[in-house]
Design a protein around this motif. Sequence first.
Motif, PDB file in Angstrom:
ATOM      1  N   LYS A  57      14.268  40.877   3.495  1.00  0.00           N
ATOM      2  CA  LYS A  57      15.305  40.331   2.602  1.00  0.00           C
ATOM      3  C   LYS A  57      14.758  39.216   1.713  1.00  0.00           C
ATOM      4  CE  LYS A  57      19.684  37.724   2.814  1.00  0.00           C
ATOM      5  NZ  LYS A  57      20.417  38.484   1.788  1.00  0.00           N
ATOM      6  N   TYR A  58      13.962  38.306   2.312  1.00  0.00           N
ATOM      7  CA  TYR A  58      13.590  37.092   1.592  1.00  0.00           C
ATOM      8  C   TYR A  58      12.216  37.145   0.910  1.00  0.00           C
ATOM      9  CZ  TYR A  58      17.744  35.009   3.527  1.00  0.00           C
ATOM     10  OH  TYR A  58      19.051  34.744   3.844  1.00  0.00           O
ATOM     11  N   TYR A  59      11.500  38.256   1.043  1.00  0.00           N
ATOM     12  CA  TYR A  59      10.203  38.348   0.367  1.00  0.00           C
ATOM     13  C   TYR A  59      10.180  39.446  -0.696  1.00  0.00           C
ATOM     14  CZ  TYR A  59       8.060  34.679   2.949  1.00  0.00           C
ATOM     15  OH  TYR A  59       7.753  33.409   3.417  1.00  0.00           O
ATOM     16  N   VAL A  60      11.371  39.825  -1.177  1.00  0.00           N
ATOM     17  CA  VAL A  60      11.430  40.789  -2.263  1.00  0.00           C
ATOM     18  C   VAL A  60      10.880  40.163  -3.541  1.00  0.00           C
ATOM     19  CG1 VAL A  60      13.393  42.028  -1.303  1.00  0.00           C
ATOM     20  CG2 VAL A  60      13.780  40.111  -2.872  1.00  0.00           C
ATOM     21  N   GLY A  61      10.495  41.017  -4.470  1.00  0.00           N
ATOM     22  CA  GLY A  61      10.102  40.567  -5.794  1.00  0.00           C
ATOM     23  C   GLY A  61      11.210  40.866  -6.775  1.00  0.00           C
ATOM     24  N   GLU A  70      -2.454  30.958  -7.414  1.00  0.00           N
ATOM     25  CA  GLU A  70      -1.340  30.427  -8.220  1.00  0.00           C
ATOM     26  C   GLU A  70      -0.279  31.500  -8.420  1.00  0.00           C
ATOM     27  OE1 GLU A  70      -0.615  28.321 -12.603  1.00  0.00           O
ATOM     28  OE2 GLU A  70      -2.613  29.003 -12.005  1.00  0.00           O
ATOM     29  N   LEU A  71      -0.704  32.720  -8.668  1.00  0.00           N
ATOM     30  CA  LEU A  71       0.249  33.816  -8.866  1.00  0.00           C
ATOM     31  C   LEU A  71       1.026  34.117  -7.586  1.00  0.00           C
ATOM     32  CD1 LEU A  71      -1.887  36.310 -11.001  1.00  0.00           C
ATOM     33  CD2 LEU A  71       0.164  35.092 -11.736  1.00  0.00           C
ATOM     34  N   ALA A  72       0.335  34.075  -6.454  1.00  0.00           N
ATOM     35  CA  ALA A  72       1.000  34.359  -5.181  1.00  0.00           C
ATOM     36  C   ALA A  72       1.892  33.210  -4.740  1.00  0.00           C
ATOM     37  CB  ALA A  72      -0.039  34.659  -4.107  1.00  0.00           C
ATOM     38  N   GLY A  73       1.543  31.987  -5.141  1.00  0.00           N
ATOM     39  CA  GLY A  73       2.332  30.824  -4.771  1.00  0.00           C
ATOM     40  C   GLY A  73       2.139  30.409  -3.321  1.00  0.00           C
ATOM     41  N   GLY A  74       3.028  29.544  -2.828  1.00  0.00           N
ATOM     42  CA  GLY A  74       2.938  29.029  -1.468  1.00  0.00           C
ATOM     43  C   GLY A  74       2.830  30.093  -0.388  1.00  0.00           C
ATOM     44  N   PRO A  75       3.517  31.221  -0.533  1.00  0.00           N
ATOM     45  CA  PRO A  75       3.442  32.246   0.518  1.00  0.00           C
ATOM     46  C   PRO A  75       2.033  32.748   0.815  1.00  0.00           C
ATOM     47  CG  PRO A  75       5.337  32.661  -0.888  1.00  0.00           C
ATOM     48  CD  PRO A  75       4.573  31.537  -1.531  1.00  0.00           C
ATOM     49  N   VAL A  76       1.082  32.532  -0.096  1.00  0.00           N
ATOM     50  CA  VAL A  76      -0.275  32.995   0.190  1.00  0.00           C
ATOM     51  C   VAL A  76      -0.805  32.350   1.466  1.00  0.00           C
ATOM     52  CG1 VAL A  76      -1.586  31.225  -1.084  1.00  0.00           C
ATOM     53  CG2 VAL A  76      -2.466  33.563  -0.938  1.00  0.00           C
ATOM     54  N   LEU A  77      -0.263  31.184   1.830  1.00  0.00           N
ATOM     55  CA  LEU A  77      -0.655  30.497   3.056  1.00  0.00           C
ATOM     56  C   LEU A  77       0.437  30.465   4.106  1.00  0.00           C
ATOM     57  CD1 LEU A  77      -2.561  27.371   1.619  1.00  0.00           C
ATOM     58  CD2 LEU A  77      -3.556  29.477   2.525  1.00  0.00           C
ATOM     59  N   LEU A 115       1.005  42.661  -0.621  1.00  0.00           N
ATOM     60  CA  LEU A 115       0.110  42.181  -1.678  1.00  0.00           C
ATOM     61  C   LEU A 115      -0.245  40.713  -1.471  1.00  0.00           C
ATOM     62  CD1 LEU A 115      -1.430  42.645  -4.294  1.00  0.00           C
ATOM     63  CD2 LEU A 115       0.703  42.152  -5.558  1.00  0.00           C
ATOM     64  N   ILE A 116       0.721  39.921  -1.032  1.00  0.00           N
ATOM     65  CA  ILE A 116       0.443  38.509  -0.744  1.00  0.00           C
ATOM     66  C   ILE A 116      -0.665  38.386   0.305  1.00  0.00           C
ATOM     67  CG2 ILE A 116       1.395  36.439   0.386  1.00  0.00           C
ATOM     68  CD1 ILE A 116       4.047  37.084  -1.064  1.00  0.00           C
ATOM     69  N   LYS A 117      -0.595  39.212   1.333  1.00  0.00           N
ATOM     70  CA  LYS A 117      -1.617  39.172   2.388  1.00  0.00           C
ATOM     71  C   LYS A 117      -2.975  39.635   1.849  1.00  0.00           C
ATOM     72  CE  LYS A 117       1.021  37.651   5.660  1.00  0.00           C
ATOM     73  NZ  LYS A 117       0.816  36.279   6.215  1.00  0.00           N
ATOM     74  N   TYR A 118      -2.956  40.587   0.946  1.00  0.00           N
ATOM     75  CA  TYR A 118      -4.203  41.048   0.330  1.00  0.00           C
ATOM     76  C   TYR A 118      -4.853  39.904  -0.448  1.00  0.00           C
ATOM     77  CZ  TYR A 118      -7.346  43.915  -2.541  1.00  0.00           C
ATOM     78  OH  TYR A 118      -8.445  44.447  -3.165  1.00  0.00           O
ATOM     79  N   HIS A 148      -4.133  43.183  13.331  1.00  0.00           N
ATOM     80  CA  HIS A 148      -3.803  42.300  12.206  1.00  0.00           C
ATOM     81  C   HIS A 148      -4.238  42.891  10.867  1.00  0.00           C
ATOM     82  CE1 HIS A 148      -2.612  38.952  14.847  1.00  0.00           C
ATOM     83  NE2 HIS A 148      -3.621  39.336  15.608  1.00  0.00           N
ATOM     84  N   ARG A 149      -4.340  44.212  10.814  1.00  0.00           N
ATOM     85  CA  ARG A 149      -4.773  44.855   9.562  1.00  0.00           C
ATOM     86  C   ARG A 149      -3.845  44.496   8.399  1.00  0.00           C
ATOM     87  NH1 ARG A 149      -7.529  49.731   7.791  1.00  0.00           N
ATOM     88  NH2 ARG A 149      -8.113  50.264   9.928  1.00  0.00           N
ATOM     89  N   PHE A 150      -2.551  44.391   8.658  1.00  0.00           N
ATOM     90  CA  PHE A 150      -1.607  44.063   7.585  1.00  0.00           C
ATOM     91  C   PHE A 150      -1.925  42.698   6.987  1.00  0.00           C
ATOM     92  CE2 PHE A 150       2.221  42.401   5.676  1.00  0.00           C
ATOM     93  CZ  PHE A 150       2.850  43.497   5.110  1.00  0.00           C
ATOM     94  N   ASP A 151      -2.219  41.725   7.839  1.00  0.00           N
ATOM     95  CA  ASP A 151      -2.470  40.359   7.376  1.00  0.00           C
ATOM     96  C   ASP A 151      -3.864  40.174   6.794  1.00  0.00           C
ATOM     97  OD1 ASP A 151      -0.043  38.592   8.453  1.00  0.00           O
ATOM     98  OD2 ASP A 151      -0.523  40.115   9.952  1.00  0.00           O
ATOM     99  N   ARG A 152      -4.817  40.976   7.249  1.00  0.00           N
ATOM    100  CA  ARG A 152      -6.194  40.884   6.758  1.00  0.00           C
ATOM    101  C   ARG A 152      -6.675  42.286   6.374  1.00  0.00           C
ATOM    102  NH1 ARG A 152      -8.943  36.194   8.499  1.00  0.00           N
ATOM    103  NH2 ARG A 152     -10.657  37.004   7.268  1.00  0.00           N
TER     104      ARG A 152
END
Length: 473
Positions: free
Chosen positions: A405-409, A379-386, A421-424, A237-241
């Motif tokens: 496709k759906y998590y592009v910036g 706040e910057l990451a928004g809902g996806p942070v969780l 970055l969201i996971k970070y 789970h290194r990517f997520d944590r």
Amino acid sequence: MALRTGEEYIASLRDDRVVYYAGERVKDVTTHPYISLRARENARQFGLGAKESPERLDLRTVLLPDGERVHRWALPCRTREDLLKFVEMEETMEGDAHGAMTAGLTALKILGRKMDAKFGTAYTPRIEKYADWFARQDLHGSFAMTDAKGDRSKSPSQQVDPDLWVRVVERRPDGIVISGAKTSVSSAPVCNELLVLPTHAMGPADKDWSVACAVPANAPGVTMICNYIGSPWGERHRFDRPVHFNDSTPDATVIFDKVFVPNDRVFMDGEFEYTREMIGYFSTFHRAGILVNEPRETKKLIGAAQLMARYNGIDGVGNIRNGIGEMVQTVQMLDVLRHTALSRVQFVEGVCVPDAVACNLAGLTVTSARPGFLTFLCELAGGPVLTAPSGLDLANPETSALVKKYYVGKEGVSGEDRLRLIKYIYDIAASDSAAYSVALGVTAAGSPSARRVAVARGFDVEACVNTVKQELQ
């Protein structure tokens, strides 16, 4: 004795110590699925040998007058250069920090001379001999300071149960016997030695609780009950944590049940008059650890905030720039406080002491500012942070394309980069480890109220009053 290898450190923990974790007795801390993670991380501190670079040897070790090389963490800082190197060592080292143990031994060396001069005791040769042995044996120590306390409005001698504070229950010609409990003993299950210090300024009625001594981790009568770490996420789970995927911090409540301590390991026994001063020196040295972590950690928050805003295409928005500006202002202040603490030093009994006011102001600054910075990151990451998918979904061929496709910036920022970055941000601002870090900033090395007292100590308030009176004339 030469510097130990990591394997020798690990082997030294297999000594039948009494450790409990999650309701069960731990047979071997070096093979326990969670506690062993910290032991293996600490093992990376050892093993410095001929193949190491001269720079690393110079930073992490010191030559004694007889030519034996020992780890820098085992010796007090005698010069400003020593202090600078100690801070850099702690900043770049794997595993446990050693500032608390060094702070305890250093405070004892200073106070030992004072107690000997006033009472005719012989603590100084004991402390010097123990500290020299500790350094040459290349040991790993934990300090045991915070008592269970019970009713905080009462002194140790006023408690219904006198064992709520560690105390001397018997004095023998060859040593003392102690009972009681110390809480929040960091990495106690993976240390070799426990350094017991008083946690409060004592009065005449509290002489039996005014005790400082060294106890082996496996001494008869010592029982350690660990905090519940939970299950580290692990490499998968290194990517997520990315920061805390393999974290394990086994702190413990250490119970001393009629533990015998020989005289040569007793460094204070009843000298209540010096407990306040000891805490003062210890706290100053220990809080210098703030200089290690800050402003480095705040700079990481700034980097994550700026990058998240950039990925989302909002880095030019006024309130976003203002929020990051506040973070920059704080880190600049921490930089100044770090410089002040390491420049405005004093020498006490031949020991280089960092500036107490600057150390404590840095701690207060971090404690007050960090929660707001973490909220801003979320706040910057928004809902996806969780709620964002896992890195395992990104790796799964069945879902990978959808996640990407759906998590592009904004244009040019891939879904994988933004999700990473969201996971970070989740790991440092919203995870259980993030909450642990926030609480640690409040409780480690004294509470914010204790730091405020330390900052105000010695400040001439009456001079301020007199200035106003003169202007009122």
